[in-house]
Enzyme design. Sequence first.
Site, PDB file in Angstrom:
ATOM      1  N   TYR A   1     -10.084  -4.671   3.023  1.00  0.00           N
ATOM      2  CA  TYR A   1      -9.318  -3.524   3.513  1.00  0.00           C
ATOM      3  C   TYR A   1      -9.480  -2.412   2.480  1.00  0.00           C
ATOM      4  O   TYR A   1      -8.589  -2.115   1.709  1.00  0.00           O
ATOM      5  CB  TYR A   1      -7.853  -3.976   3.622  1.00  0.00           C
ATOM      6  CG  TYR A   1      -6.890  -3.057   4.343  1.00  0.00           C
ATOM      7  CD1 TYR A   1      -7.249  -1.799   4.787  1.00  0.00           C
ATOM      8  CD2 TYR A   1      -5.581  -3.476   4.559  1.00  0.00           C
ATOM      9  CE1 TYR A   1      -6.338  -0.999   5.438  1.00  0.00           C
ATOM     10  CE2 TYR A   1      -4.663  -2.674   5.215  1.00  0.00           C
ATOM     11  CZ  TYR A   1      -5.048  -1.436   5.641  1.00  0.00           C
ATOM     12  OH  TYR A   1      -4.141  -0.635   6.276  1.00  0.00           O
TER      13      TYR A   1
ATOM     14  N   ASP B   1     -10.231   1.369   1.022  1.00  0.00           N
ATOM     15  CA  ASP B   1     -10.197   2.812   1.264  1.00  0.00           C
ATOM     16  C   ASP B   1     -11.542   3.415   0.850  1.00  0.00           C
ATOM     17  O   ASP B   1     -12.332   2.778   0.160  1.00  0.00           O
ATOM     18  CB  ASP B   1      -9.055   3.453   0.463  1.00  0.00           C
ATOM     19  CG  ASP B   1      -7.715   3.295   1.173  1.00  0.00           C
ATOM     20  OD1 ASP B   1      -7.712   3.306   2.409  1.00  0.00           O
ATOM     21  OD2 ASP B   1      -6.695   3.153   0.486  1.00  0.00           O
TER      22      ASP B   1
ATOM     23  N   GLU C   1      -3.380   6.168  19.100  1.00  0.00           N
ATOM     24  CA  GLU C   1      -4.082   5.029  18.510  1.00  0.00           C
ATOM     25  C   GLU C   1      -3.392   3.735  18.938  1.00  0.00           C
ATOM     26  O   GLU C   1      -2.243   3.495  18.585  1.00  0.00           O
ATOM     27  CB  GLU C   1      -4.040   5.201  16.989  1.00  0.00           C
ATOM     28  CG  GLU C   1      -4.897   4.255  16.224  1.00  0.00           C
ATOM     29  CD  GLU C   1      -4.969   4.626  14.733  1.00  0.00           C
ATOM     30  OE1 GLU C   1      -5.145   5.819  14.387  1.00  0.00           O
ATOM     31  OE2 GLU C   1      -4.814   3.711  13.913  1.00  0.00           O
TER      32      GLU C   1
ATOM     33  N   ARG D   1       0.271   5.397  16.415  1.00  0.00           N
ATOM     34  CA  ARG D   1       0.397   6.770  15.907  1.00  0.00           C
ATOM     35  C   ARG D   1      -0.304   7.765  16.808  1.00  0.00           C
ATOM     36  O   ARG D   1      -1.183   7.404  17.588  1.00  0.00           O
ATOM     37  CB  ARG D   1      -0.091   6.893  14.459  1.00  0.00           C
ATOM     38  CG  ARG D   1      -1.365   6.182  14.135  1.00  0.00           C
ATOM     39  CD  ARG D   1      -1.612   6.164  12.614  1.00  0.00           C
ATOM     40  NE  ARG D   1      -2.788   5.380  12.301  1.00  0.00           N
ATOM     41  CZ  ARG D   1      -3.148   4.984  11.085  1.00  0.00           C
ATOM     42  NH1 ARG D   1      -2.444   5.317  10.037  1.00  0.00           N
ATOM     43  NH2 ARG D   1      -4.236   4.273  10.908  1.00  0.00           N
TER      44      ARG D   1
ATOM     45  N   ARG E   1       9.678   5.761  -3.192  1.00  0.00           N
ATOM     46  CA  ARG E   1      10.012   6.712  -4.259  1.00  0.00           C
ATOM     47  C   ARG E   1      11.457   7.134  -4.186  1.00  0.00           C
ATOM     48  O   ARG E   1      11.963   7.403  -3.097  1.00  0.00           O
ATOM     49  CB  ARG E   1       9.202   7.998  -4.096  1.00  0.00           C
ATOM     50  CG  ARG E   1       7.773   7.878  -4.362  1.00  0.00           C
ATOM     51  CD  ARG E   1       7.159   9.280  -4.494  1.00  0.00           C
ATOM     52  NE  ARG E   1       5.729   9.122  -4.317  1.00  0.00           N
ATOM     53  CZ  ARG E   1       5.067   9.524  -3.256  1.00  0.00           C
ATOM     54  NH1 ARG E   1       5.690  10.154  -2.272  1.00  0.00           N
ATOM     55  NH2 ARG E   1       3.774   9.318  -3.191  1.00  0.00           N
TER      56      ARG E   1
ATOM     57  N   ARG F   1      -8.879  -6.921  13.422  1.00  0.00           N
ATOM     58  CA  ARG F   1      -8.049  -6.152  14.339  1.00  0.00           C
ATOM     59  C   ARG F   1      -8.890  -4.967  14.791  1.00  0.00           C
ATOM     60  O   ARG F   1      -9.624  -4.366  14.004  1.00  0.00           O
ATOM     61  CB  ARG F   1      -6.791  -5.616  13.641  1.00  0.00           C
ATOM     62  CG  ARG F   1      -5.788  -6.670  13.325  1.00  0.00           C
ATOM     63  CD  ARG F   1      -5.218  -7.328  14.547  1.00  0.00           C
ATOM     64  NE  ARG F   1      -4.329  -6.445  15.304  1.00  0.00           N
ATOM     65  CZ  ARG F   1      -3.943  -6.663  16.548  1.00  0.00           C
ATOM     66  NH1 ARG F   1      -4.401  -7.720  17.208  1.00  0.00           N
ATOM     67  NH2 ARG F   1      -3.109  -5.847  17.150  1.00  0.00           N
TER      68      ARG F   1
ATOM     69  N   ARG G   1       0.837  -1.214   0.000  1.00  0.00           N
ATOM     70  CA  ARG G   1       0.000   0.000   0.000  1.00  0.00           C
ATOM     71  C   ARG G   1       0.866   1.256   0.000  1.00  0.00           C
ATOM     72  O   ARG G   1       0.428   2.300  -0.440  1.00  0.00           O
ATOM     73  CB  ARG G   1      -0.872   0.038   1.266  1.00  0.00           C
ATOM     74  CG  ARG G   1      -2.050  -0.897   1.266  1.00  0.00           C
ATOM     75  CD  ARG G   1      -2.683  -0.967   2.653  1.00  0.00           C
ATOM     76  NE  ARG G   1      -3.138   0.311   3.181  1.00  0.00           N
ATOM     77  CZ  ARG G   1      -4.328   0.863   2.939  1.00  0.00           C
ATOM     78  NH1 ARG G   1      -5.174   0.243   2.163  1.00  0.00           N
ATOM     79  NH2 ARG G   1      -4.669   2.019   3.483  1.00  0.00           N
TER      80      ARG G   1
END
Length: 368
Positions: free
Chosen positions: A349, A351, A301, A281, A177, A250, A173
Site C-alpha cells: 500500500y 504512496d 468512488e 467519496r 491532531r 480491493r 495512516r
Amino acid sequence: MMKKQYDYVLVGGGLFAGTFAYFATKKGKKCLVIEKRNKLGGNLYCEDVEGIHVHKYGAHIFHTSNRKVWDFVNSLVEFNRYTNSPVANYKGEIYNMPFNMNTFSKMWGVATPKEAKAIIDEQKSAIKGEPKNLEEQAISLVGEDIYRKLIKGYTEKQWGRDCKDLPSFIIKRLPVRYTYDNNYFNDLYQGIPIGGYNVLIEALFDGCDVKLNTDYNQDRETYNALGQKVIYTGALDALYDFCYGPLEYRSLRFESEVLDEENYQGVAVVNYTDRETPYTRVIEHKHFEFGTQTKTVITREYPAEWEEGMEYYYPVNDEKNQELYQKYRKKADEEEKILLGGRLAEYKYYDMDKVIESAFQLVEKELQ
Ligand code: FAD
Ligand code: UDP
C-alpha cells in the site's frame, strides 16, 4: 551473449517504471515500456474533460517529507500549493478531516485540546493493552463516537470486511491532531503538478520506446528476448500464472459526471462515512488546481471486491495474503533476469513518494 536490442524492458508504464526509465535513459540505456492499457501513467493518468484534469484512477495528491523525492519531481514539473483538507459527511453532518480540533469541536462542542483529550481518554478506556485490530486501534486513537460516525462505515465499505478483521496500520495512516489544522498529511511538502500528472509522466518516459495495449504476461518469452533485463511492475501472482492461487485485492468503480454548475461541493474530496451510502467519496477534480471553468466534473468512488478483468487497486495486507505473497516472492527472487518494483509487484500500500524512493533504490543498485 549477443547484445539485446534494449537494456531494459519495463513492464508497466506507472510511476515506478517511469522513475527508473528516467535515470536509465539519462545514463544512455535503452528502454522499452510494455503497457497493457492504451496510455502511460498507471494510476496517475488524468483525462482532460471540459478543461479539467480528471484523475481517472482515483484522486492523487502528491505529498512527501523526502527532500530528494520532492526536488526530483519538481525538476520535471512545477507543483501548485494544493493542500488536501477533505470533509466527512455523516448523514448530512459535516466534519473536518483528518481528526483534529475542528472535528472534536463539531462532534462534542469542546473548545480546548484538554477538553477533547478528556473525552477521548474516557471513551478509549474500554480498550485494554495493545490494539489488536483496526477497531481497537481507532477507538484508542479518537474514541468511540468518532469511530462510529467517521471510521466504521467508511472502512467497512472500503475494505469489505469488519473493522475487527482489519490490520490496525491502515488507520494509522491518518493524523490525529490536537490543533485546529485540517491538513490531511503531516508531510513537509505537498501539491499537484501544474498542468496535471500527465506532464510528469511524459517527462519520465521521454526517450523510451513504448508498446501500448500489450500484456507482457501473454507472451513473456518474446519480450524477455528483447532486453538484457526486465523490470516488472505488474501483479506478482499474474507473473506466475497464479500457480499458488490468486492474491486478493480491493478494487474500485468510478462513476463520473459533468455538471452544468461551477462549484458542486466546495472542496476536492468529500468522504461519505455512513454505511448506507454505497460510495466512499465524491471527488470534484477542479479544486485540485483551483479551476475556474464554468462546468465541473465529479466522480463517485465505489469500493468493490476484485474480480477477473477489473483493475487492481489496493493489496489486502492481511496475514493470509502476506504469506501467499512471500511464496511468489521467493520464486521471483530466484530469477536472474527479472527485477520487481512498485505497488503491484511488491504488493504494498505504497504512496507515490514511497514508490519513487523504492525506484531510487533500484537505480542505485542497477545504474551506478
Ligand atoms: P501503477 O501506477 O499501478 O502502474 C503499473 C502499471 O503496470 C499500470 O499502468 C498497469 O496497467 C501496468 N501493468 C500491470 N500489469 C501489466 C502487464 N502484465 N503487462 C503490461 N502492463 C502491465 N498515492 C499518493 O501518494 N497520494 C494519493 O493521493 C494517492 N491516492 C491514491 C488513490 C487510489 C484510489 C489508489 C488506488 C492509489 C493512490 N495512491 C496515492 C497510490 C499511487 O497510485 C501509487 O503509489 C502509484 O501509482 C504506484 O505506481 P506503480 O508504478 O507502482 O503502479
Ligand atoms: N478512513 C476512515 N474515514 C475517512 C477516511 C479514511 O475511516 O473518512 C480510514 C479508512 O479505513 C481508510 C484509511 O482510513 O482505508 C486510510 O485512508 P486514506 O485516505 O489514507 O486512504 P486512501 O486515500 O489510500 O484510499
